[in-house]
Design a protein around this motif. Structure first.
Motif, PDB file in Angstrom:
ATOM      1  N   ASP A   1       0.912  -1.207  -0.019  1.00  0.00           N
ATOM      2  CA  ASP A   1       0.005   0.074  -0.074  1.00  0.00           C
ATOM      3  C   ASP A   1       0.682   1.128   0.126  1.00  0.00           C
ATOM      4  OD1 ASP A   1      -2.197   1.679  -0.060  1.00  0.00           O
ATOM      5  OD2 ASP A   1      -2.827   1.142   2.119  1.00  0.00           O
ATOM      6  N   LEU A   2       0.211   2.249  -0.184  1.00  0.00           N
ATOM      7  CA  LEU A   2       1.152   3.716  -0.021  1.00  0.00           C
ATOM      8  C   LEU A   2       1.350   4.083   1.485  1.00  0.00           C
ATOM      9  CD1 LEU A   2      -0.574   5.985  -2.906  1.00  0.00           C
ATOM     10  CD2 LEU A   2       1.403   4.521  -3.084  1.00  0.00           C
ATOM     11  N   PRO A   3       2.210   4.747   1.724  1.00  0.00           N
ATOM     12  CA  PRO A   3       2.440   5.227   3.133  1.00  0.00           C
ATOM     13  C   PRO A   3       1.249   6.024   3.402  1.00  0.00           C
ATOM     14  CG  PRO A   3       4.343   5.526   1.750  1.00  0.00           C
ATOM     15  CD  PRO A   3       3.497   5.251   0.816  1.00  0.00           C
ATOM     16  N   PRO A   4       0.883   5.806   4.695  1.00  0.00           N
ATOM     17  CA  PRO A   4      -0.271   6.781   5.254  1.00  0.00           C
ATOM     18  C   PRO A   4      -0.068   8.141   5.136  1.00  0.00           C
ATOM     19  CG  PRO A   4       0.110   4.987   6.740  1.00  0.00           C
ATOM     20  CD  PRO A   4       1.450   4.699   5.659  1.00  0.00           C
ATOM     21  N   PRO A   5       1.186   8.961   5.133  1.00  0.00           N
ATOM     22  CA  PRO A   5       1.086  10.208   4.863  1.00  0.00           C
ATOM     23  C   PRO A   5       0.898  10.727   3.474  1.00  0.00           C
ATOM     24  CG  PRO A   5       3.115   9.743   6.191  1.00  0.00           C
ATOM     25  CD  PRO A   5       2.384   8.311   5.693  1.00  0.00           C
TER      26      PRO A   5
ATOM     27  N   ILE B   1      -3.335  13.180  -0.157  1.00  0.00           N
ATOM     28  CA  ILE B   1      -4.112  12.785  -1.123  1.00  0.00           C
ATOM     29  C   ILE B   1      -5.558  13.163  -0.993  1.00  0.00           C
ATOM     30  CG2 ILE B   1      -5.382  10.972  -2.696  1.00  0.00           C
ATOM     31  CD1 ILE B   1      -2.754   9.682  -2.864  1.00  0.00           C
ATOM     32  N   ASP B   2      -6.163  12.783   0.413  1.00  0.00           N
ATOM     33  CA  ASP B   2      -7.392  12.970   0.833  1.00  0.00           C
ATOM     34  C   ASP B   2      -7.524  14.599   1.042  1.00  0.00           C
ATOM     35  OD1 ASP B   2      -8.219  10.488   0.833  1.00  0.00           O
ATOM     36  OD2 ASP B   2      -7.667  10.181   3.042  1.00  0.00           O
TER      37      ASP B   2
ATOM     38  N   ARG C   1      -8.480   3.336  -6.686  1.00  0.00           N
ATOM     39  CA  ARG C   1      -8.394   3.879  -5.088  1.00  0.00           C
ATOM     40  C   ARG C   1      -8.144   5.280  -5.470  1.00  0.00           C
ATOM     41  NH1 ARG C   1      -4.729   0.852  -1.323  1.00  0.00           N
ATOM     42  NH2 ARG C   1      -5.482   2.153   0.272  1.00  0.00           N
ATOM     43  N   PHE C   2      -7.254   5.822  -6.172  1.00  0.00           N
ATOM     44  CA  PHE C   2      -6.949   7.155  -6.324  1.00  0.00           C
ATOM     45  C   PHE C   2      -8.150   8.022  -6.840  1.00  0.00           C
ATOM     46  CE2 PHE C   2      -2.661   6.576  -5.674  1.00  0.00           C
ATOM     47  CZ  PHE C   2      -1.798   7.665  -5.748  1.00  0.00           C
ATOM     48  N   GLU C   3      -9.097   7.249  -7.930  1.00  0.00           N
ATOM     49  CA  GLU C   3     -10.050   7.944  -8.574  1.00  0.00           C
ATOM     50  C   GLU C   3     -11.189   8.260  -7.349  1.00  0.00           C
ATOM     51  OE1 GLU C   3     -10.041   6.874 -13.333  1.00  0.00           O
ATOM     52  OE2 GLU C   3     -10.848   5.565 -11.819  1.00  0.00           O
TER      53      GLU C   3
END
Length: 168
Positions: free
Chosen positions: A17-21, A26-27, A46-48
């Protein structure tokens, strides 16, 4: 306008997965820019789902399904700045002026492929940015991504974010 720039996520090959930061950034962003090498179509999904606005292209490690959904070069006008997003720009030697000649009507070119953060400006004013990779640092000391602000038609507060080492 708050931007997040990333590239070369290589999920799930380089990380699960991507790192939480990065997900937090992104959010919170108004626009997320991804310069290719997704590898997994689920990552694009997920990005979309999470990004308010996504500007993205495919990379050399992206297969037919991703290439069907993404352009080789993505263009966007963001708050008065003209962006192009491409995965690969060729050798680092001569890159700045070569890209300025290739993209004369662009203010900011975001690219990936090397996993090496890059921030230069050509003599003609083209800003070239490579956010590195959030999952595969290669010869770099850290995995990285970038953030920036567009304010009054200018790119400001450009920040390279070093990510904590992954737990194995």
């Amino acid at each position: 306008m708050r931007l997040v720039l990333t590239s070369d996520t290589h999920l799930p090959k380089r990380a699960r997965d991507l790192p939480p930061p990065l997900w937090t950034a992104i959010d919170e962003a108004d626009v997320v820019i991804h310069a290719g090498d997704w590898v997994d179509e689920a990552t694009l999904d997920r990005f979309e789902a999470r990004a308010s606005h996504l500007v993205a292209c495919y990379g050399n490690n992206d297969g037919p399904a991703l290439r069907a959904r993404l352009p080789e070069i993505a263009y966007a006008d963001l708050a008065g700045l003209r962006f192009a997003v491409i995965h690969e720009t060729g050798a680092s030697t001569g890159r700045t002026e070569r890209c300025a000649a290739q993209f004369p009507d662009v203010d900011v070119l975001v690219f990936g492929h090397s996993h090496i953060p890059w921030d230069t400006t050509s003599a003609s004013g083209l800003r070239l940015l490579n956010p590195g990779s959030p999952t595969d640092r290669r010869r770099q000391p850290f995995c990285t991504y970038q953030t920036a602000i567009i304010q009054a038609g200018e790119l400001t507060e450009m920040t390279l974010h070093n990510l904590p080492p992954r737990r194995t």
